[in-house]
Design an enzyme around this catalytic site. Structure first.
Site, PDB file in Angstrom:
ATOM      1  N   HIS A   1      -0.227   2.824   0.584  1.00  0.00           N
ATOM      2  CA  HIS A   1      -0.816   4.091   1.000  1.00  0.00           C
ATOM      3  C   HIS A   1      -2.285   3.871   1.351  1.00  0.00           C
ATOM      4  O   HIS A   1      -2.837   2.794   1.131  1.00  0.00           O
ATOM      5  CB  HIS A   1      -0.670   5.174  -0.068  1.00  0.00           C
ATOM      6  CG  HIS A   1      -1.195   4.789  -1.419  1.00  0.00           C
ATOM      7  ND1 HIS A   1      -0.545   3.901  -2.249  1.00  0.00           N
ATOM      8  CD2 HIS A   1      -2.303   5.170  -2.097  1.00  0.00           C
ATOM      9  CE1 HIS A   1      -1.221   3.759  -3.376  1.00  0.00           C
ATOM     10  NE2 HIS A   1      -2.302   4.507  -3.304  1.00  0.00           N
TER      11      HIS A   1
ATOM     12  N   HIS B   1       2.108   8.481  -4.939  1.00  0.00           N
ATOM     13  CA  HIS B   1       2.187   7.112  -4.441  1.00  0.00           C
ATOM     14  C   HIS B   1       2.516   6.245  -5.652  1.00  0.00           C
ATOM     15  O   HIS B   1       1.647   5.976  -6.481  1.00  0.00           O
ATOM     16  CB  HIS B   1       0.873   6.688  -3.785  1.00  0.00           C
ATOM     17  CG  HIS B   1       0.457   7.592  -2.668  1.00  0.00           C
ATOM     18  ND1 HIS B   1      -0.836   8.049  -2.521  1.00  0.00           N
ATOM     19  CD2 HIS B   1       1.172   8.134  -1.651  1.00  0.00           C
ATOM     20  CE1 HIS B   1      -0.905   8.828  -1.450  1.00  0.00           C
ATOM     21  NE2 HIS B   1       0.296   8.887  -0.906  1.00  0.00           N
TER      22      HIS B   1
ATOM     23  N   GLU C   1       0.190   6.793  -8.877  1.00  0.00           N
ATOM     24  CA  GLU C   1      -0.849   7.790  -8.654  1.00  0.00           C
ATOM     25  C   GLU C   1      -0.249   9.115  -8.197  1.00  0.00           C
ATOM     26  O   GLU C   1       0.429   9.175  -7.174  1.00  0.00           O
ATOM     27  CB  GLU C   1      -1.825   7.290  -7.575  1.00  0.00           C
ATOM     28  CG  GLU C   1      -2.464   5.951  -7.881  1.00  0.00           C
ATOM     29  CD  GLU C   1      -3.270   5.404  -6.714  1.00  0.00           C
ATOM     30  OE1 GLU C   1      -3.362   6.113  -5.686  1.00  0.00           O
ATOM     31  OE2 GLU C   1      -3.797   4.293  -6.820  1.00  0.00           O
TER      32      GLU C   1
ATOM     33  N   HIS D   1      -3.988   0.208   0.208  1.00  0.00           N
ATOM     34  CA  HIS D   1      -3.719  -0.589  -0.988  1.00  0.00           C
ATOM     35  C   HIS D   1      -2.324  -0.344  -1.550  1.00  0.00           C
ATOM     36  O   HIS D   1      -1.668   0.650  -1.243  1.00  0.00           O
ATOM     37  CB  HIS D   1      -4.781  -0.336  -2.066  1.00  0.00           C
ATOM     38  CG  HIS D   1      -4.820   1.067  -2.607  1.00  0.00           C
ATOM     39  ND1 HIS D   1      -5.240   2.143  -1.873  1.00  0.00           N
ATOM     40  CD2 HIS D   1      -4.507   1.565  -3.833  1.00  0.00           C
ATOM     41  CE1 HIS D   1      -5.198   3.239  -2.603  1.00  0.00           C
ATOM     42  NE2 HIS D   1      -4.743   2.914  -3.793  1.00  0.00           N
TER      43      HIS D   1
ATOM     44  N   TYR E   1      -9.837  16.180   1.140  1.00  0.00           N
ATOM     45  CA  TYR E   1      -9.942  14.823   0.600  1.00  0.00           C
ATOM     46  C   TYR E   1     -10.193  13.869   1.757  1.00  0.00           C
ATOM     47  O   TYR E   1      -9.523  13.933   2.795  1.00  0.00           O
ATOM     48  CB  TYR E   1      -8.657  14.460  -0.141  1.00  0.00           C
ATOM     49  CG  TYR E   1      -8.628  13.061  -0.693  1.00  0.00           C
ATOM     50  CD1 TYR E   1      -9.598  12.634  -1.589  1.00  0.00           C
ATOM     51  CD2 TYR E   1      -7.632  12.161  -0.312  1.00  0.00           C
ATOM     52  CE1 TYR E   1      -9.579  11.340  -2.103  1.00  0.00           C
ATOM     53  CE2 TYR E   1      -7.602  10.872  -0.824  1.00  0.00           C
ATOM     54  CZ  TYR E   1      -8.572  10.472  -1.718  1.00  0.00           C
ATOM     55  OH  TYR E   1      -8.562   9.188  -2.213  1.00  0.00           O
TER      56      TYR E   1
ATOM     57  N   HIS F   1     -16.586  -0.822  -2.157  1.00  0.00           N
ATOM     58  CA  HIS F   1     -16.242   0.207  -3.121  1.00  0.00           C
ATOM     59  C   HIS F   1     -16.111  -0.384  -4.520  1.00  0.00           C
ATOM     60  O   HIS F   1     -15.421  -1.390  -4.690  1.00  0.00           O
ATOM     61  CB  HIS F   1     -14.856   0.804  -2.808  1.00  0.00           C
ATOM     62  CG  HIS F   1     -14.784   1.627  -1.580  1.00  0.00           C
ATOM     63  ND1 HIS F   1     -14.698   2.996  -1.612  1.00  0.00           N
ATOM     64  CD2 HIS F   1     -14.735   1.288  -0.274  1.00  0.00           C
ATOM     65  CE1 HIS F   1     -14.615   3.452  -0.378  1.00  0.00           C
ATOM     66  NE2 HIS F   1     -14.635   2.433   0.457  1.00  0.00           N
TER      67      HIS F   1
END
Length: 435
Positions: free
Chosen positions: A369, A363, A339, A333, A348, A290
């Site tokens: 999370h 988070h 966030e 992560h 999602y 990613h």
């Protein structure tokens, strides 16, 4: 003129533009002549300091029927569930938090009365950080108008189409679009539908602007040409009107004998604008792993530390996923940045249950999370064919500062107190004898 005819694609991020509702209303060659056509009054609207660098200075000259100083004395108004940073009414836990959508009101409720502050960070007086509000309402504002002196406002509708009538003109905004109203600008929020629900981010810091593209080059992400700005439109109305102003964390109201939306012409670069999120040019991997989620940043407000955001507005729109040999949902992560996520439509990919349109999650800085247990199991074994994510649109307000939930957010009926359970069935799989 219809609202559809009253929008222009113009680059408002630093470039000047001008518009007039009556021919000749804009002065030619100077901003403040001794006498303006149509006997209008000149008023400068500045949303940055006079001495801000030219490339970041934002100001607009209004030519209006009456100057804004023609108003009554302010009186305090009950803040309701609206709060401003710093949040001191509740202790901020490091817990992962999630909420259901606000219900649509059953009694008559306009935009102001339908605002609920969920969280905030920074300090409004220090001009850093933000507040995150949810809105749910079912009535027009009629003779009531709003002005926020504490920060600029980013509208993210989830349900229902809005009409924003501002001092610069009219904008419509619906789910899948966003709109930004500059700090201190007067406006009214009305409905094209029976009701509306969505998210509102109040940015105390540097005004939102387009992020740098870096090695991506000259194109991609959100492009200047896709942002729309209103053309001049005005109300010449006398009567009994009310202006509600948010100032220094509190609400105040004053009486007006006329509509404050009486700007006949304007020129400058501090103006409201809208953006269709489907125009965002998604950049993603075509090999493996990613890129960081910063590739999805639509708008940013930078802090005093270079490269670290006071506020990033990030979206996760429909897109292709083609990475080879890669766990495709967001990885587990912990992050320096805090966030706050919302969902406009669909599902999602990291949270297939419980995170619903109109809801939200938080988070915070360094709180762990990632995908729920069921998503991890499926993504670990799925056949990695090219996959198109359709009918989904999530977003994130991301900030360098810890985001403090309000007492309502922590204790209200919308909070999902069992959110933490989505990770509890994750199993230990480690076996040192089985590589």
């Amino acid at each position: 003129m219809s609202v559809a005819d009253s929008l222009r694609y113009m680059n408002g991020f630093g470039n000047e533009f001008e518009t007039e509702a009556l021919p000749g209303a804009l002065p030619v060659g100077q901003f403040n002549p001794q006498r303006v056509q149509y006997d209008l009054y000149t008023e400068q609207f500045s949303s940055t300091a006079f001495t801000a660098p030219r490339d970041s200075n934002r100001r607009t000259w209004f030519y209006r029927i009456r100057p804004s100083a023609v108003q009554g004395e302010y009186q305090a108004l009950d803040n309701g569930l609206i709060r401003t940073a710093p949040i001191t009414e509740a202790i901020t836990p490091p817990s992962m938090l999630r909420w259901d959508p606000l219900p649509i009101p059953t009694k008559r409720t306009d935009f102001i009365d339908g605002l609920v502050t969920m969280a905030a960070n920074g300090n409004a007086n220090g001009q850093n950080g933000m507040a995150i509000h949810h809105y749910a309402f079912n009535a027009d504002m009629n003779h009531r108008y709003f002005c926020n002196a504490d920060g600029e406002l980013l509208f993210v509708p989830q349900q229902g189409e809005l009409l924003l009538f501002t001092e610069c003109g009219k904008l419509t905004v619906k789910p899948g679009e966003i709109a930004v109203v500059p700090r201190g600008m007067k406006f009214q929020v009305n409905l094209f539908t029976d009701d509306a629900r969505g998210y509102l981010c109040e940015n105390y810091g540097e005004p939102l602007h387009l992020p740098e593209r870096g090695p991506v080059g000259a194109n991609g992400y959100s492009n200047d040409r896709d942002f729309q700005y209103p053309v001049a439109a005005y109300e010449d109305l006398d009567g009994e009107f009310t202006l509600v102003t948010k100032f220094n964390g509190n609400l105040f109201t004053c009486d007006l004998g006329h509509s404050p939306l009486d700007v006949v012409a304007w020129t400058g670069n501090s103006a409201p604008y809208k953006y269709d999120l489907s125009r965002f040019n998604v950049i993603n991997t075509v090999s493996y792993d990613h890129p960081d989620p910063s590739i999805f940043t639509v708008l940013t407000s930078q802090s005093a530390t270079t490269g670290v955001a006071n506020l990033d507005f990030v979206i996760f729109p429909p897109r292709w996923m083609v990475a080879d040999n890669t766990f495709r949902p967001p990885w587990y992560h912990r992050n320096l940045m805090s966030e706050y996520m919302g969902l406009i439509e669909g599902v999602y990919d990291a949270k297939e249950h419980g995170f619903v349109p109109g809801g939200a999650s938080l988070h915070n800085c360094m709180s762990p999370h990632g995908p729920e247990a069921e998503v991890f199991e499926k993504a670990s074994t799925v056949d990695l064919k090219p996959q198109r994510y359709e009918n989904t649109l999530a977003f994130m307000f991301e900030s360098r500062y810890i985001i403090s939930p309000t007492a309502y957010a922590l204790n209200g009926k919308e909070r999902q107190t069992a959110y933490i359970d989505c990770w509890q069935s994750i199993k230990k799989k480690f076996n040192p004898n089985n590589p």
